[in-house]
Design a protein around this motif. Sequence first.
Motif, mmCIF file in Angstrom:
data_model
loop_
_atom_site.group_PDB
_atom_site.id
_atom_site.type_symbol
_atom_site.label_atom_id
_atom_site.label_comp_id
_atom_site.label_asym_id
_atom_site.label_seq_id
_atom_site.Cartn_x
_atom_site.Cartn_y
_atom_site.Cartn_z
ATOM 1 N N VAL A 80 0.839 -1.208 0.000
ATOM 2 C CA VAL A 80 0.000 0.000 0.000
ATOM 3 C C VAL A 80 0.868 1.248 0.000
ATOM 4 C CG1 VAL A 80 -1.745 1.302 1.274
ATOM 5 C CG2 VAL A 80 -1.884 -1.189 1.188
ATOM 6 N N ASP A 81 1.874 1.269 0.852
ATOM 7 C CA ASP A 81 2.787 2.412 0.942
ATOM 8 C C ASP A 81 3.427 2.688 -0.415
ATOM 9 O OD1 ASP A 81 4.354 4.370 2.547
ATOM 10 O OD2 ASP A 81 6.032 3.047 2.054
ATOM 11 N N ALA A 86 3.892 5.851 -5.454
ATOM 12 C CA ALA A 86 3.919 5.898 -6.916
ATOM 13 C C ALA A 86 3.015 7.007 -7.441
ATOM 14 C CB ALA A 86 3.484 4.550 -7.495
ATOM 15 N N HIS A 87 1.830 7.131 -6.860
ATOM 16 C CA HIS A 87 0.902 8.162 -7.318
ATOM 17 C C HIS A 87 1.384 9.564 -6.962
ATOM 18 C CE1 HIS A 87 -1.716 4.718 -7.987
ATOM 19 N NE2 HIS A 87 -2.502 5.507 -8.677
ATOM 20 N N VAL A 88 2.020 9.698 -5.812
ATOM 21 C CA VAL A 88 2.565 11.005 -5.427
ATOM 22 C C VAL A 88 3.739 11.384 -6.333
ATOM 23 C CG1 VAL A 88 3.755 12.256 -3.579
ATOM 24 C CG2 VAL A 88 1.773 10.826 -3.041
ATOM 25 N N ARG A 89 4.592 10.417 -6.639
ATOM 26 C CA ARG A 89 5.793 10.712 -7.424
ATOM 27 C C ARG A 89 5.465 11.007 -8.879
ATOM 28 N NH1 ARG A 89 10.771 8.156 -9.278
ATOM 29 N NH2 ARG A 89 9.779 6.103 -9.361
ATOM 30 N N ARG A 90 4.265 10.655 -9.292
ATOM 31 C CA ARG A 90 3.864 10.941 -10.672
ATOM 32 C C ARG A 90 3.895 12.437 -10.971
ATOM 33 N NH1 ARG A 90 -1.855 8.805 -13.169
ATOM 34 N NH2 ARG A 90 -1.413 9.180 -15.372
ATOM 35 N N ASP A 91 3.775 13.270 -9.939
ATOM 36 C CA ASP A 91 3.858 14.725 -10.136
ATOM 37 C C ASP A 91 5.182 15.135 -10.762
ATOM 38 O OD1 ASP A 91 1.395 14.955 -8.895
ATOM 39 O OD2 ASP A 91 2.245 15.440 -6.935
ATOM 40 N N THR A 92 6.216 14.356 -10.522
ATOM 41 C CA THR A 92 7.553 14.705 -11.027
ATOM 42 C C THR A 92 7.735 14.314 -12.483
ATOM 43 O OG1 THR A 92 8.562 12.580 -10.421
ATOM 44 C CG2 THR A 92 8.459 14.279 -8.712
ATOM 45 N N LEU A 366 3.530 15.144 1.650
ATOM 46 C CA LEU A 366 4.855 14.813 1.114
ATOM 47 C C LEU A 366 5.802 14.370 2.221
ATOM 48 C CD1 LEU A 366 5.446 17.529 -1.623
ATOM 49 C CD2 LEU A 366 4.300 15.315 -1.774
ATOM 50 N N SER A 367 5.538 14.767 3.447
ATOM 51 C CA SER A 367 6.320 14.252 4.561
ATOM 52 C C SER A 367 5.975 12.785 4.840
ATOM 53 C CB SER A 367 6.057 15.091 5.819
ATOM 54 O OG SER A 367 6.678 14.518 6.949
ATOM 55 N N ARG A 368 4.709 12.462 4.692
ATOM 56 C CA ARG A 368 4.274 11.074 4.913
ATOM 57 C C ARG A 368 4.687 10.181 3.745
ATOM 58 N NH1 ARG A 368 0.696 10.351 8.819
ATOM 59 N NH2 ARG A 368 -0.524 8.668 7.875
ATOM 60 N N TYR A 369 4.600 10.708 2.517
ATOM 61 C CA TYR A 369 4.886 9.920 1.331
ATOM 62 C C TYR A 369 5.833 10.715 0.418
ATOM 63 C CZ TYR A 369 0.892 7.491 3.224
ATOM 64 O OH TYR A 369 0.054 6.830 4.079
ATOM 65 N N PRO A 370 7.117 10.731 0.785
ATOM 66 C CA PRO A 370 8.091 11.539 0.015
ATOM 67 C C PRO A 370 8.179 11.095 -1.449
ATOM 68 C CG PRO A 370 9.019 10.826 2.108
ATOM 69 C CD PRO A 370 7.740 10.064 1.925
ATOM 70 N N ARG A 371 8.488 12.048 -2.301
ATOM 71 C CA ARG A 371 8.588 11.755 -3.729
ATOM 72 C C ARG A 371 9.902 11.065 -4.086
ATOM 73 N NH1 ARG A 371 6.357 17.599 -5.155
ATOM 74 N NH2 ARG A 371 4.176 17.118 -5.644
ATOM 75 N N GLY A 372 10.882 11.156 -3.221
ATOM 76 C CA GLY A 372 12.200 10.601 -3.552
ATOM 77 C C GLY A 372 12.222 9.098 -3.498
#
Length: 372
Positions: A80-81, A86-92, A366-372
């Motif tokens: 799940v994490d 993956a969905h958050v990092r799609r912004d990049t 972004l603190s909970r689910y960093p893009r890096g």
Amino acid sequence: MTAPVGGALWGRAEQQDFRGRVRGCLLGGAIGDALGAGIEFASLAEITEAHGPAGVTDYVEAYGRRGAVTDDTQMTLFTVDGLIRAHVRRDTGAWHPPTDVHAAYRRWFRTQHEWGPDERRAGDGWLAREEWLYARRAPGRACLSGLGDDVMGTVDRPKNPESKGCGTVMRSAPFGLLVGWEPQLVFQLAVECAAQTHGHPTGILAAGAFAAIVHALVRGEDLDAAVQKALVQLATRPGHEETTEALKKALGAVRQGLPSPERVESLGEGWTAEESLAIAVYCALVAEDMRHGLLLAVNHGGDSDSTGSICGNLLGALHGETALPPAWLAEVEGRATILELADDFAMEMTQGPALHGPADSAEVWLSRYPRG
């Protein structure tokens, strides 16, 4: 992997139903896992001798407590994490969910080898800082060896190419919760992530079939129809025969008489991917309610925690969180964490654009689910 297409418009009722199914799927899996944890390596005769003719009817102590979960729930949470990340990092502009899931599995791998969270790794996110997850609960050898280095297994070059253990299936329910995705993409993503630890066609295809079944359930199908749709997808894949046969055997067992531990054991012991899936599907199909289905899924001489976990995922996705037995829910290990993660996943899937985007994002997310 291409980006998903389509997706429904989310009204309030649809959001609430989806959240209930996500919670039900993840918590139901944890409950089934915990019910089977204390009898995982016992034969049916040993189970009935120790717990009576009905076998276990409640949690029994495992790993020093009642309601303890195993690596099945641990890895499911990290799946799940990885999907949220993956969905958050799609912004990049980056979009390759298998890479993000692999990174999440590597974070799980560290929980199996380190004493506790390392605060210096700021990019780990909040789940990897949950101290209760730093516990070895009989993890599978293929999962550990497959994740033992930074090299990611792929379908073309999988890790452990001869392994078809149930470790692929027991962690794959979250792929099915990607309700806005097309079924073929859900199946394919589960397959690609299974290859990171197990390379046998049955190991990876059983994971894809399980994800496809969960996906159909969350979209409102009944279980029989969901299995039939998974069989259609399986038929197009080379090496599908063992998984297809196991699922058809599970469907056939439903018509053979009253459910019993012996009928469950006729489907196998659950140590391999196709057997664990078949047992869980059978128990969910014949379940009178969540309690009946889960107890049937764990009271056999095999991989009781995995079959219980997979059955719990199915029944929870089908019926939602309100079907979960309250006493078991109250005592299961990690309930607060599982609820928090389930709600985060539901928010990301239904309200992601309000949480983050290329131009503006909520710092807390972004603190909970960093893009890096």
